[in-house]
Design a protein around this motif. Sequence first.
Motif, short mmCIF file in Angstrom:
data_model
loop_
_atom_site.label_atom_id
_atom_site.label_comp_id
_atom_site.label_asym_id
_atom_site.label_seq_id
_atom_site.Cartn_x
_atom_site.Cartn_y
_atom_site.Cartn_z
N HIS A 125 0.84 -1.20 0.00
CA HIS A 125 0.00 0.00 0.00
C HIS A 125 0.87 1.25 0.00
N LEU A 126 1.89 1.28 0.85
CA LEU A 126 2.78 2.44 0.90
C LEU A 126 3.54 2.61 -0.42
N LEU A 127 3.94 1.53 -1.02
CA LEU A 127 4.60 1.59 -2.32
C LEU A 127 3.66 2.15 -3.37
N GLY A 128 2.42 1.76 -3.33
CA GLY A 128 1.42 2.30 -4.25
C GLY A 128 1.20 3.79 -4.04
N VAL A 129 1.22 4.23 -2.79
CA VAL A 129 1.07 5.65 -2.49
C VAL A 129 2.20 6.46 -3.12
N PHE A 165 3.99 5.69 -5.83
CA PHE A 165 3.92 5.72 -7.28
C PHE A 165 2.69 6.44 -7.83
N THR A 166 1.66 6.60 -7.01
CA THR A 166 0.50 7.35 -7.47
C THR A 166 0.58 8.82 -7.08
N ASN A 167 1.59 9.16 -6.29
CA ASN A 167 1.83 10.54 -5.87
C ASN A 167 0.63 11.11 -5.11
N ARG A 168 0.02 10.28 -4.28
CA ARG A 168 -1.10 10.71 -3.44
C ARG A 168 -0.81 10.31 -2.01
N SER A 169 -1.36 11.05 -1.09
CA SER A 169 -1.19 10.72 0.31
C SER A 169 -2.20 9.66 0.73
N MET A 170 -1.94 9.01 1.85
CA MET A 170 -2.89 8.03 2.37
C MET A 170 -4.21 8.72 2.69
#
Length: 66
Positions: A34-38, A40-45
């Motif tokens: 999930h953190l890796l996806g955050v 690469f999508t350049n969005r915060s949790m």
Amino acid sequence: MIERFSKTYRLAGILKSCNAYKAKGYPAVSLFLHLLGVVFTNRSMYMNFLTGKHTEAFGKTPVESL
């Protein structure tokens, strides 16, 4: 795409060999992905939560314990 990367390079095994594990709750690999996806999508949790694009129901505490 991140899941395919995780399976190809056996990320769960790498995290386990580095002693990255949790005693209870969500698996460490799930939080890491999930953190890796955050990243690469350049969005915060927080923004993922607001827009409903989060895939897991964990909050800030499990991420801090990783």
